[in-house]
Design an enzyme around this catalytic site. Structure first.
Site, PDB file in Angstrom:
ATOM      1  CG  HIS A  34      -1.978   1.067   1.217  1.00 52.82           C
ATOM      2  ND1 HIS A  34      -3.311   0.822   1.491  1.00 52.82           N
ATOM      3  CD2 HIS A  34      -1.907   2.401   0.965  1.00 52.82           C
ATOM      4  CE1 HIS A  34      -4.001   1.955   1.421  1.00 52.82           C
ATOM      5  NE2 HIS A  34      -3.166   2.926   1.109  1.00 52.82           N
ATOM      6  CG  ASN A  38       2.071  11.915  -7.387  1.00 57.92           C
ATOM      7  OD1 ASN A  38       3.016  12.619  -7.710  1.00 57.92           O
ATOM      8  ND2 ASN A  38       1.295  11.322  -8.282  1.00 57.92           N
ATOM      9  CB  THR A 118       0.122   6.145  -9.395  1.00 60.16           C
ATOM     10  OG1 THR A 118       0.142   7.573  -9.476  1.00 60.16           O
ATOM     11  CG2 THR A 118       0.194   5.549 -10.801  1.00 60.16           C
ATOM     12  CB  THR A 119      -4.795   8.768  -9.249  1.00 61.99           C
ATOM     13  OG1 THR A 119      -4.692   8.482  -7.852  1.00 61.99           O
ATOM     14  CG2 THR A 119      -6.233   8.912  -9.668  1.00 61.99           C
ATOM     15  CE  LYS A 121      -2.688  12.373  -9.858  1.00 64.34           C
ATOM     16  NZ  LYS A 121      -1.947  11.096  -9.756  1.00 64.34           N
ATOM     17  CG  HIS A 246      -7.922   3.878   0.389  1.00 59.37           C
ATOM     18  ND1 HIS A 246      -7.334   3.311  -0.708  1.00 59.37           N
ATOM     19  CD2 HIS A 246      -6.942   4.581   1.019  1.00 59.37           C
ATOM     20  CE1 HIS A 246      -6.061   3.657  -0.745  1.00 59.37           C
ATOM     21  NE2 HIS A 246      -5.793   4.424   0.294  1.00 59.37           N
ATOM     22  CD  GLU A 249      -8.372   6.669   4.092  1.00 59.52           C
ATOM     23  OE1 GLU A 249      -8.901   6.849   2.987  1.00 59.52           O
ATOM     24  OE2 GLU A 249      -7.269   7.142   4.418  1.00 59.52           O
TER      25      GLU A 249
HETATM   26  C1  6MZ Z   1      -7.001   7.934   0.654  1.00 61.28           C
HETATM   27  C2  6MZ Z   1      -5.031   8.493  -0.373  1.00 61.28           C
HETATM   28  C3  6MZ Z   1      -4.347   8.470   0.865  1.00 61.28           C
HETATM   29  O1  6MZ Z   1      -2.323   8.496  -6.900  1.00 61.28           O
HETATM   30  O2  6MZ Z   1      -1.341  10.779  -7.183  1.00 61.28           O
HETATM   31  N1  6MZ Z   1      -4.147   8.822  -1.308  1.00 61.28           N
HETATM   32  N2  6MZ Z   1      -6.339   8.219  -0.475  1.00 61.28           N
HETATM   33  N3  6MZ Z   1      -6.419   7.893   1.870  1.00 61.28           N
HETATM   34  C4  6MZ Z   1      -5.102   8.162   2.022  1.00 61.28           C
HETATM   35  N4  6MZ Z   1      -4.584   8.137   3.292  1.00 61.28           N
HETATM   36  C5  6MZ Z   1      -3.932   9.249   3.870  1.00 61.28           C
HETATM   37  N5  6MZ Z   1      -3.067   8.775   0.631  1.00 61.28           N
HETATM   38  C6  6MZ Z   1      -2.954   8.974  -0.709  1.00 61.28           C
HETATM   39  O3  6MZ Z   1      -0.935   9.487  -5.078  1.00 61.28           O
HETATM   40  C7  6MZ Z   1      -1.597  10.425  -4.260  1.00 61.28           C
HETATM   41  C8  6MZ Z   1      -3.073  10.135  -4.202  1.00 61.28           C
HETATM   42  O4  6MZ Z   1      -3.299   8.905  -3.506  1.00 61.28           O
HETATM   43  C9  6MZ Z   1      -4.485   8.975  -2.740  1.00 61.28           C
HETATM   44  C10 6MZ Z   1      -5.107  10.344  -2.986  1.00 61.28           C
HETATM   45  O5  6MZ Z   1      -6.031  10.245  -4.035  1.00 61.28           O
HETATM   46  C11 6MZ Z   1      -3.896  11.152  -3.409  1.00 61.28           C
HETATM   47  O6  6MZ Z   1      -4.246  12.265  -4.200  1.00 61.28           O
HETATM   48  P1  6MZ Z   1      -1.140   9.379  -6.664  1.00 61.28           P
HETATM   49  O7  6MZ Z   1       0.141   8.777  -7.142  1.00 61.28           O
END
Ligand code: 6MZ
Length: 384
Positions: A34, A38, A118-119, A121, A246, A249
């Site tokens: 996990h 970013n 990763t999301t 984009k 997720h 949370e």
């Molecule tokens: C939910 C999270 C997260 O995808 O741009 N992200 N989503 N809960 C969390 N716990 C704190 N931490 C990160 O990585 C950053 C993105 O991952 C998700 C969010 O959508 C965040 O913008 P990527 O590589």
């Protein structure tokens, strides 16, 4: 004296200094399931990219620097930070750089299998599509030179090419080189529409040859509705992709039940579970990705001693320690194991077993699992 929160049957850890214990956690092979790309960015790189945009006049660096360096953030503040991080990181060359560095960082602390999420984009002004975003990530995997990276599934590799993890590649100038398996999960952001989520799943299917193994649902848990993502998640499952969510949370009992009904292959966090949720989770044995530092820093659990890790571990429920966002929360996987050791009284044997046990929950094939078992077995001989 050490605390044995997990009851008498667990042997307390040996009387090593904290530093010694941390070194041991670093040296042990580990599995990371996990980690958001970013969120795992190095501080230095984030500041470096922000400074460059500041120089171009795109952002006001002094303001951004202040936000980046701030340490304690609530969960909602974390998502504001991600919006800022994305402004700074989301162009092709930055994504390639971050991917390369994140893989190198995990490998350097002996992570032997990494599932990076990763999301994808889309950013028209930069000529970026979800596909070109993922291609930039793949470019980053190829750019790693300090360790051997295996990200193409074995079955997809040409027969006559030696695998990056073959015995020959173990030696470089007489030294043993580190090696790491990397698989990718594409994340659906909770802000996205059903169509956008579907586009991500289609992309994941097209990118299977390059080690995309599954779909994650993440993003601000206060945003969006389960019903929006469900069609895309169902489609992903029907097409044979793995799904991790997720889940819990924030307090949202109905959504937690809906997510458990879906029977994802894994879930992350599970902080706001109530008795009935725990009962259902345990009865269907869904592995939980536990992110201790993240949960504490976002105030998602009241104290580390009260973390649900203890109950799940005692119940022998499948779980795996993970970092979530090692950059944003200034942690590492070794640090997460060290925290578990010092807080819950886990000995080295228990930590090693916990780490090795994660092989069962990875989304890669049996060939990878077998390779990892060998890695852990040979490490066990050297770590005594
Ligand atoms: C939910 C999270 C997260 O995808 O741009 N992200 N989503 N809960 C969390 N716990 C704190 N931490 C990160 O990585 C950053 C993105 O991952 C998700 C969010 O959508 C965040 O913008 P990527 O590589």
């Amino acid at each position: 004296a050490f605390r044995t929160k997990l009851g008498p049957k667990y042997t307390p850890k040996s009387l090593l200094t904290q530093v010694g214990e941390m070194e041991w956690c670093v040296s042990m092979p580990k599995i990371e399931l996990h980690a958001h790309l970013n969120g795992s960015i190095r501080d230095f790189t984030l500041l470096d990219l922000a400074r460059a945009l500041g120089d171009k006049g795109v952002i006001d660096f002094s303001q951004v620097e202040h936000v980046i360096l701030k340490n304690d953030r609530s969960l909602s503040e974390v998502f504001k930070l991600f919006d800022l991080i994305h402004i700074v990181t989301t162009d092709h060359s930055s994504i390639t750089r971050i991917t390369k560095e994140v893989v190198e960082d995990f490998a350097s602390e002996n992570v032997v299998y990494l599932e990076l999420r990763t999301t994808p984009k889309k950013n028209d002004s930069l000529g970026m599509s979800k596909r070109s975003y993922v291609e930039a990530v793949l470019e980053g995997l190829r750019a790693v030179s300090s360790v051997d990276v295996a990200f193409i599934p074995y079955s997809e590799e040409p027969i006559n090419l030696s695998s990056p993890l073959s015995d020959e590649s173990d030696k470089c100038n007489g030294n043993t080189r580190k090696k790491i398996f990397v698989r990718l999960l594409l994340s659906i952001d909770r802000r996205e529409t059903t169509e956008a989520a579907m586009e991500t799943v289609m992309l994941a299917l097209e990118m299977r040859h390059f080690g995309v193994v599954g779909i994650d649902l993440s993003g601000n848990p206060a945003v969006g509705e389960w019903i929006t993502y469900l069609p895309a998640l169902k489609f992903a499952r029907d097409q044979g992709l793995y799904v991790t969510l997720h889940c819990g949370e924030v307090s949202n009992s109905k959504e937690i039940h809906n997510m458990l009904d879906f029977l994802p292959e894994r879930i992350g966090h599970a902080c706001f579970f109530e008795e009935e949720h725990w009962r259902r989770l345990k009865s269907c044995n869904i592995p939980v990705e536990i992110c201790l530092t993240s949960n504490i820093r976002t105030l998602s659990v009241p104290t580390i001693d009260a973390h649900h890790f203890v109950d799940l571990y005692n119940a022998k429920h499948p779980l795996v320690l993970c970092t979530d966002d090692s950059g944003v929360f200034s942690t590492s996987l070794s640090n997460e194991y060290n925290i578990a050791a010092s807080t819950f009284g886990l000995g080295q044997k228990e930590m090693f077993e916990l780490s090795k046990n994660a092989i069962k929950f990875i989304f890669a094939d049996n060939v990878v699992k077998e390779d990892l078992r060998k890695t852990f077995d040979s490490a066990a001989k050297n770590l005594d």
